[in-house]
Design an enzyme around this catalytic site. Structure first.
Site, PDB file in Angstrom:
ATOM      1  N   ARG A  63     -17.769 -27.654  26.094  1.00 25.83           N
ATOM      2  CA  ARG A  63     -18.481 -27.328  27.340  1.00 25.83           C
ATOM      3  C   ARG A  63     -19.594 -28.337  27.596  1.00 25.83           C
ATOM      4  O   ARG A  63     -19.875 -28.675  28.747  1.00 25.83           O
ATOM      5  CB  ARG A  63     -19.008 -25.895  27.283  1.00 25.83           C
ATOM      6  CG  ARG A  63     -17.888 -24.855  27.363  1.00 25.83           C
ATOM      7  CD  ARG A  63     -18.423 -23.455  27.503  1.00 25.83           C
ATOM      8  NE  ARG A  63     -19.148 -23.294  28.769  1.00 25.83           N
ATOM      9  CZ  ARG A  63     -19.899 -22.217  29.023  1.00 25.83           C
ATOM     10  NH1 ARG A  63     -20.034 -21.268  28.102  1.00 25.83           N
ATOM     11  NH2 ARG A  63     -20.517 -22.112  30.176  1.00 25.83           N
ATOM     12  N   ASN A  96     -26.102 -18.850  34.173  1.00 18.09           N
ATOM     13  CA  ASN A  96     -25.444 -20.094  33.783  1.00 18.09           C
ATOM     14  C   ASN A  96     -26.233 -20.800  32.691  1.00 18.09           C
ATOM     15  O   ASN A  96     -27.450 -20.663  32.588  1.00 18.09           O
ATOM     16  CB  ASN A  96     -25.301 -21.023  34.993  1.00 18.09           C
ATOM     17  CG  ASN A  96     -24.469 -20.390  36.101  1.00 18.09           C
ATOM     18  OD1 ASN A  96     -23.708 -19.461  35.848  1.00 18.09           O
ATOM     19  ND2 ASN A  96     -24.661 -20.844  37.327  1.00 18.09           N
ATOM     20  N   HIS A 113     -28.949 -16.191  29.810  1.00 13.61           N
ATOM     21  CA  HIS A 113     -27.873 -16.272  28.806  1.00 13.61           C
ATOM     22  C   HIS A 113     -27.992 -17.523  27.930  1.00 13.61           C
ATOM     23  O   HIS A 113     -27.045 -17.886  27.237  1.00 13.61           O
ATOM     24  CB  HIS A 113     -26.499 -16.248  29.485  1.00 13.61           C
ATOM     25  CG  HIS A 113     -26.170 -14.894  30.061  1.00 13.61           C
ATOM     26  ND1 HIS A 113     -25.169 -14.724  30.999  1.00 13.61           N
ATOM     27  CD2 HIS A 113     -26.694 -13.663  29.858  1.00 13.61           C
ATOM     28  CE1 HIS A 113     -25.096 -13.433  31.328  1.00 13.61           C
ATOM     29  NE2 HIS A 113     -26.026 -12.780  30.660  1.00 13.61           N
ATOM     30  N   CYS A 121     -31.888 -22.265  15.404  1.00 10.55           N
ATOM     31  CA  CYS A 121     -31.560 -21.817  14.046  1.00 10.55           C
ATOM     32  C   CYS A 121     -30.799 -20.489  14.109  1.00 10.55           C
ATOM     33  O   CYS A 121     -31.097 -19.636  14.946  1.00 10.55           O
ATOM     34  CB  CYS A 121     -32.869 -21.611  13.269  1.00 10.55           C
ATOM     35  SG  CYS A 121     -32.599 -20.927  11.630  1.00 10.55           S
ATOM     36  N   GLY A 182     -22.455 -16.094  43.524  1.00  8.32           N
ATOM     37  CA  GLY A 182     -21.385 -16.582  42.644  1.00  8.32           C
ATOM     38  C   GLY A 182     -21.281 -15.916  41.304  1.00  8.32           C
ATOM     39  O   GLY A 182     -21.146 -16.592  40.279  1.00  8.32           O
ATOM     40  N   THR A 183     -21.313 -14.580  41.292  1.00 13.51           N
ATOM     41  CA  THR A 183     -21.105 -13.887  40.018  1.00 13.51           C
ATOM     42  C   THR A 183     -20.247 -12.660  40.288  1.00 13.51           C
ATOM     43  O   THR A 183     -20.418 -11.963  41.275  1.00 13.51           O
ATOM     44  CB  THR A 183     -22.442 -13.490  39.338  1.00 13.51           C
ATOM     45  OG1 THR A 183     -22.181 -12.755  38.151  1.00 13.51           O
ATOM     46  CG2 THR A 183     -23.359 -12.714  40.255  1.00 13.51           C
ATOM     47  N   SER A 184     -19.290 -12.415  39.385  1.00 13.25           N
ATOM     48  CA  SER A 184     -18.284 -11.368  39.641  1.00 13.25           C
ATOM     49  C   SER A 184     -18.839  -9.964  39.419  1.00 13.25           C
ATOM     50  O   SER A 184     -18.165  -8.976  39.702  1.00 13.25           O
ATOM     51  CB  SER A 184     -17.074 -11.590  38.726  1.00 13.25           C
ATOM     52  OG  SER A 184     -17.483 -11.482  37.370  1.00 13.25           O
ATOM     53  N   GLU A 210     -15.356 -14.148  47.278  1.00 15.20           N
ATOM     54  CA  GLU A 210     -14.710 -12.815  47.195  1.00 15.20           C
ATOM     55  C   GLU A 210     -15.770 -11.786  46.806  1.00 15.20           C
ATOM     56  O   GLU A 210     -16.740 -12.110  46.122  1.00 15.20           O
ATOM     57  CB  GLU A 210     -13.576 -12.841  46.152  1.00 15.20           C
ATOM     58  CG  GLU A 210     -14.019 -13.286  44.793  1.00 15.20           C
ATOM     59  CD  GLU A 210     -12.869 -13.891  43.956  1.00 15.20           C
ATOM     60  OE1 GLU A 210     -11.701 -13.776  44.335  1.00 15.20           O
ATOM     61  OE2 GLU A 210     -13.192 -14.502  42.922  1.00 15.20           O
TER      62      GLU A 210
HETATM   63  N1  APR Z   1     -19.269 -20.325  45.532  1.00 15.06           N
HETATM   64  C1  APR Z   1     -19.725 -19.085  45.207  1.00 15.06           C
HETATM   65  N2  APR Z   1     -19.089 -18.258  44.350  1.00 15.06           N
HETATM   66  C2  APR Z   1     -17.931 -18.706  43.809  1.00 15.06           C
HETATM   67  C3  APR Z   1     -17.390 -19.976  44.092  1.00 15.06           C
HETATM   68  C4  APR Z   1     -18.116 -20.799  45.000  1.00 15.06           C
HETATM   69  N3  APR Z   1     -17.683 -22.020  45.337  1.00 15.06           N
HETATM   70  N4  APR Z   1     -16.228 -20.114  43.396  1.00 15.06           N
HETATM   71  C5  APR Z   1     -16.060 -18.959  42.700  1.00 15.06           C
HETATM   72  N5  APR Z   1     -17.070 -18.111  42.953  1.00 15.06           N
HETATM   73  C6  APR Z   1     -17.297 -16.768  42.422  1.00 15.06           C
HETATM   74  C7  APR Z   1     -16.039 -15.999  42.093  1.00 15.06           C
HETATM   75  O1  APR Z   1     -15.578 -15.307  43.252  1.00 15.06           O
HETATM   76  C8  APR Z   1     -16.552 -15.029  41.023  1.00 15.06           C
HETATM   77  O2  APR Z   1     -16.997 -13.828  41.631  1.00 15.06           O
HETATM   78  O3  APR Z   1     -17.984 -16.909  41.197  1.00 15.06           O
HETATM   79  C9  APR Z   1     -17.749 -15.732  40.420  1.00 15.06           C
HETATM   80  C10 APR Z   1     -17.543 -16.157  38.991  1.00 15.06           C
HETATM   81  O4  APR Z   1     -17.394 -14.986  38.229  1.00 15.06           O
HETATM   82  P1  APR Z   1     -17.235 -15.133  36.646  1.00 15.06           P
HETATM   83  O5  APR Z   1     -16.204 -16.167  36.344  1.00 15.06           O
HETATM   84  O6  APR Z   1     -17.064 -13.752  36.095  1.00 15.06           O
HETATM   85  O7  APR Z   1     -18.636 -15.740  36.161  1.00 15.06           O
HETATM   86  P2  APR Z   1     -20.012 -14.956  35.999  1.00 15.06           P
HETATM   87  O8  APR Z   1     -20.061 -13.767  36.903  1.00 15.06           O
HETATM   88  O9  APR Z   1     -21.098 -15.951  36.109  1.00 15.06           O
HETATM   89  O10 APR Z   1     -19.937 -14.451  34.465  1.00 15.06           O
HETATM   90  C11 APR Z   1     -21.092 -13.769  33.986  1.00 15.06           C
HETATM   91  O11 APR Z   1     -20.059 -13.629  31.828  1.00 15.06           O
HETATM   92  O12 APR Z   1     -18.804 -14.705  30.279  1.00 15.06           O
HETATM   93  C12 APR Z   1     -20.073 -14.301  30.564  1.00 15.06           C
HETATM   94  O13 APR Z   1     -22.081 -15.259  29.856  1.00 15.06           O
HETATM   95  C13 APR Z   1     -20.987 -15.481  30.687  1.00 15.06           C
HETATM   96  O14 APR Z   1     -22.786 -15.851  32.258  1.00 15.06           O
HETATM   97  C14 APR Z   1     -21.417 -15.465  32.141  1.00 15.06           C
HETATM   98  C15 APR Z   1     -21.236 -14.012  32.525  1.00 15.06           C
HETATM   99 ZN    ZN Z   2     -34.649 -21.649  10.692  1.00 19.01          ZN
END
Ligand code: APR
Ligand code: ZN
Length: 237
Positions: A63, A96, A113, A121, A182-184, A210
């Protein structure tokens, strides 16, 4: 669709992997996402670290390598511009671990996160995380802490407590606006923040292509990609 955020408002922004998607970084739960090619249990839990630290470092080194060429996109810059206008009445809380918000100019930022560009450590010896962007090819390249512990990624694993939760709760309680980008909404406690904000009367807006799982908790859902929506979303003044 534009949001008029007057100068007395306090804005809490929560971002997820979607805001970095247009910078070329994969999200987690899309078909081609990070969790499609890797099991969380193998690379992002304390048990995974105890069982096979080499595999954990292989995943986070990959990553780090993938994050090197990534550049902030218009969504990151739009939030940095909003902070220029709102100052200490805006906080960006990101799930992120990339450093694209910082590189776009956001100052008032917290990484709940952890951060990819830091290591710490693996014992609670009290020493702070260190800047570390190294890509480790094998476990014997990974340095030890002065206390004898081994360096681990400064990432909050599943099952561990996110960072700065007290500050997050304080800032959410004081927010009059909450913008989520941008988070699910599938990981807690971050997916609960919108309910806490609603509880203290804040207006809550989601931006993404979405609807998130917690869509019902938002005053407004603005469908679209962050890099296209955010630059024109905030009305000046
Ligand atoms: N602009 C905005 N949103 C977007 C875009 C874009 N161009 N492309 C995708 N998305 C959205 C998707 O629709 C989805 O809802 O970003 C979201 C990503 O969701 P996840 O992949 O679940 O990521 P996230 O919600 O950040 O995950 C949360 O889960 O795995 C752990 O620690 C990790 O911080 C992460 C946490
Ligand atoms: Zn230490």
């Amino acid at each position: 669709m534009q949001l008029r955020i007057a100068s007395h408002h306090r804005v809490f922004v929560l971002t997820g992997a979607g805001i970095s998607a247009e910078s070329g970084l994969p999200t987690f739960r899309a078909e081609d996402g990070l969790w499609a090619g890797q099991r969380v249990e193998d690379v992002c839990t304390p048990e995974a670290w105890d069982r096979n630290p080499a595999k954990v470092w292989e995943f986070y080194s990959m990553r780090r390598q993938a994050a090197q060429p990534a550049q902030p996109n218009p969504a990151h810059f739009a939030l940095a511009r909003l902070e220029e206008r709102l100052g200490d009445r805006l906080l960006v809380c990101t799930q992120n671990v990339d450093d694209l918000h910082e590189r776009a100019g956001t100052k008032r930022l917290l990484h709940m996160h952890g951060e990819l560009a830091k290591s710490r450590c693996d014992r609670d010896c009290g020493r702070p995380p260190v800047e570390d962007r190294r890509i480790y090819r094998s476990l014997d390249e990974v340095p030890f802490c002065a206390c004898g512990g081994r360096l681990r990624p400064h990432i909050v694993f599943f099952g561990e407590m996110p960072l700065e939760m007290e500050r997050i709760q304080r800032e959410l309680a004081a927010a009059t606006w909450m913008l989520v980008v941008g988070t699910s909404g599938s990981v807690y406690p971050a997916a609960n923040f919108v309910h806490w904000a609603r509880g203290s009367g804040a207006r809550t807006v989601y931006v993404g292509p979405e609807a998130p799982l917690n869509a019902a908790a938002f005053t407004q859902v603005v469908e679209g990609r962050a890099g296209e929506v955010l630059p024109d979303l905030f009305l000046e003044g």
